[in-house]
Scaffold this motif. Sequence first.
Motif, PDB file in Angstrom:
ATOM      1  N   ALA A  49       0.845  -1.194   0.000  1.00  0.00           N
ATOM      2  CA  ALA A  49       0.000   0.000   0.000  1.00  0.00           C
ATOM      3  C   ALA A  49       0.887   1.253   0.000  1.00  0.00           C
ATOM      4  N   VAL A  59      -4.144   3.718   3.475  1.00  0.00           N
ATOM      5  CA  VAL A  59      -2.964   3.064   4.044  1.00  0.00           C
ATOM      6  C   VAL A  59      -3.048   3.074   5.570  1.00  0.00           C
ATOM      7  N   SER A 114      -4.358  -1.404  -1.484  1.00  0.00           N
ATOM      8  CA  SER A 114      -3.590  -0.898  -2.623  1.00  0.00           C
ATOM      9  C   SER A 114      -4.389  -1.048  -3.920  1.00  0.00           C
TER      10      SER A 114
END
Length: 329
Positions: free
Chosen positions: A47, A172, A192
């Motif tokens: 991520a 994230v 991600s």
Amino acid sequence: MAEYDYHHLHHVKEQSRSKKTLWVTLYLTLFFTIVEIVGGLLSNSLALLSDSAHMISDVLALGLSMVAIYLATRHPNARFTFGYLRFEIIASFLNGLALAIIAVGIFIEGIRRFINPEPIDFKLMLIIASIGLIVNIVLTFVLSRSMEEEENLNVQSALWHFIGDLLSSVGVIISATLIYFTGLQWFDPLISMVIGGIIFAGGSKIIKESYMILMESVPEKFNLDEIRKDIALVEGVEDVHEMHLWAISTDHYSLTAHVFIDNKIQPFCIILAINETLKDKYGIEHSTIQMENASIHPHGEYGKEFLRHQEEKHHEHEHEHEHEHKHEH
């Protein structure tokens, strides 16, 4: 050839506000990209790495935007009669393309990590993501303030990058927190991939907008038929054809048209009236209007048709006149 070509002086864009804004954002982004790449590699978080890929694309985007803005201030010359305004659009197109490609890359890597998960240092991931969030909030705020003052597809594409970044920083942080509390490593590639989706959406929107300008399409805010009707309403204009309207760059439009006119009215007056209509009603300042006589410039069958119609109208008119005359007697 002299330095300036005085026939084209208006094809220049001064964008001091956008310039300052973009320099500030460029430096901040560059600095944070480095932080994020190092952090991503150390913590092994996809991520974070996908966020840094996003940040690299931002640096590229901002770089292109800067070049575009500097080129837009260069004066037109004998070869580039519109100056360098179009570069802004080419830059945006490349920008959007870069975003879309990066998004696809993130997706592929995300799928790979789903299949074989990898260990992640979530504490480091959390710290860096938090710094990222702060940087992005500042940048998004600065850019949106600049957008209010100057419409610019470049600043807009930069803004899109940062809104994407903001969301991905939040993503994230959420993913780091979830990994911390649940121990489930697959949140990282999942987040991600969501980031990838957002980047892709932004990229394709920018590609579409710049593609439409590069294809010389009529800008969405204009309705060609409406403009045609307005020109036809100008006294002395009998027909409008061969009409083109396109954008050179954001907010920089050009229009050309041919008109058949009434020979009894001065052509200059007609041109003036058309130009004023276009400027006042539509904000189109660059127009080229060609005056024509249907019998001399017939445009193939078109002029003949037009003349035939005119004659029919004329006969009808005379017929009505005779009719009225008889009634009076």
